[in-house]
Design an enzyme around this catalytic site. Structure first.
Site, PDB file in Angstrom:
ATOM      1  N   THR A 188       5.647  -0.948   8.839  1.00 40.47           N
ATOM      2  CA  THR A 188       6.466  -1.843   7.610  1.00 40.47           C
ATOM      3  C   THR A 188       7.890  -2.074   8.019  1.00 40.47           C
ATOM      4  O   THR A 188       8.281  -3.023   7.497  1.00 40.47           O
ATOM      5  CB  THR A 188       5.859  -1.018   6.355  1.00 40.47           C
ATOM      6  OG1 THR A 188       4.510  -0.666   6.238  1.00 40.47           O
ATOM      7  CG2 THR A 188       6.738  -1.749   5.321  1.00 40.47           C
ATOM      8  N   GLU A 192       4.409   6.668  -1.500  1.00 40.62           N
ATOM      9  CA  GLU A 192       4.922   5.485  -0.778  1.00 40.62           C
ATOM     10  C   GLU A 192       6.452   5.715  -0.262  1.00 40.62           C
ATOM     11  O   GLU A 192       6.686   5.132   0.666  1.00 40.62           O
ATOM     12  CB  GLU A 192       4.496   4.010  -1.778  1.00 40.62           C
ATOM     13  CG  GLU A 192       3.302   3.697  -2.035  1.00 40.62           C
ATOM     14  CD  GLU A 192       2.766   3.103  -0.760  1.00 40.62           C
ATOM     15  OE1 GLU A 192       2.601   1.778  -0.443  1.00 40.62           O
ATOM     16  OE2 GLU A 192       2.454   3.908   0.396  1.00 40.62           O
TER      17      GLU A 192
END
Length: 320
Positions: free
Chosen positions: A185, A132
């Site tokens: 994001t 991530e």
């Protein structure tokens, strides 16, 4: 384990934030999801030999999340042999469904199985977070934790990491509508205010606590009342075409609540029954029917299990 034996693992998509639980709450879906294949090699280093299901992802193991996760695990265990890996993407990048998290979780699980399970599933959360970090610049756990552990997961703290599996105390079904636009994001985060008014914060904390209580008390009505984002949804929703119309349609069709999945653009709705979730799916699809924007929809029960072993064999896995 013989060098030519391979492991194939599947990790599901996830919904993070869940309206009131920004950066601390997430839950797993049954599908879509990603698969990762792994095999030991005598030569050192990690090689990604194939990527299926999507174009444009790097096969450089230092740039692809599955390589980053695997490298960290091998390094920490002081293992000198190498790995051959393959990735099958079952979901698009930038969908708000935890795409990089599913790849990272599947990689962590597959490598752990291949090495004889030196790490617990919860320990694998830390390794999946390395993926991530590579994908988004932030080592957050609200997608990787439910992808690995299944059900609902609360990330209580990061210093140190404190992940609380909540399971699935009551039947819940999730309808996902994914407008096929990519929403980074980084963009979704860039528009967020860094400070919030105290009154809104109190409302948000109450909703999160109410949602937790609704799960534990198996109270659908309380869950529905608590599925509200006082702070972040008003800002993020402007990036998602027809968001408010879709949310209204889902609620009118009987959903307990609806909101933005992760950073978007996917929109999720929770329902108490499969039939209700399917009715919500139809209502959400109608909103986009004449928009000129292609969509994909998924209906999934919220499962107890997250990542899982798909195959273990001495044979080469079938190509996608």
């Amino acid at each position: 384990m013989q060098n030519n034996e391979f492991i194939k693992a599947y990790a599901p998509a996830t919904v993070a934030n869940v309206c009131c639980g920004f950066d601390v709450l997430g839950f797993a879906l049954d599908q879509p999801g990603d698969e990762v294949w792994a095999r030991k090699t005598e030569q050192p280093g990690i090689t990604i030999t194939a990527i299926h299901g999507i174009d444009g992802l790097s096969s450089d193991p230092t740039e692809n999340v599955i390589g980053v996760v695997a490298h960290k695990m091998l390094t920490d265990l002081h293992i000198t042999h190498g790995l051959e890996m393959q990735l099958h993407k079952g979901m698009p990048v930038g969908s708000g469904l935890g795409s990089s998290a599913a790849s990272s979780a599947a990689a962590a699980f597959a490598v752990n199985e291949l090495l004889g399970k030196p790490f617990t599933t919860q320990a694998l959360v830390l390794y999946a977070m390395e993926g991530e970090k590579k994908a988004s610049g932030s080592a957050h756990a609200d997608n990787v934790a439910p992808s690995l552990l299944g059900g609902f997961v609360l990330v209580r703290d990061y210093s140190p990491l404190d992940v609380v599996p909540l399971g699935v105390p009551l039947d819940l079904y999730c309808t996902i509508l994914y407008p096929q636009i990519e929403l980074k994001t980084s963009l979704s985060r860039s528009i967020l205010k860094q400070e919030i008014p105290l009154k809104k914060g109190i409302t948000q904390w109450g909703n999160l606590a109410g949602f937790m209580a609704g799960l534990l008390m198996k109270d659908y009505a309380l869950l529905g009342r608590s599925l509200h984002d006082e702070i972040f949804e008003p800002e993020r929703s402007i990036l998602i075409p027809l968001f408010h119309q879709v949310k209204a349609a889902a609620l009118a069709a009987g959903a307990l609540g609806a909101g933005i999945s992760g950073s978007g653009p996917s929109i999720f709705a929770l329902s108490a029954t499969l039939a209700q979730a399917q009715a919500v799916q139809e209502a959400m699809e109608k909103v986009y029917a004449h928009s000129g924007i292609d969509t994909k929809t998924y209906v999934s029960q919220v499962p107890d299990q997250g990542v899982r072993l798909v195959e273990q064999s001495l044979l080469q896995p079938a190509q996608a």
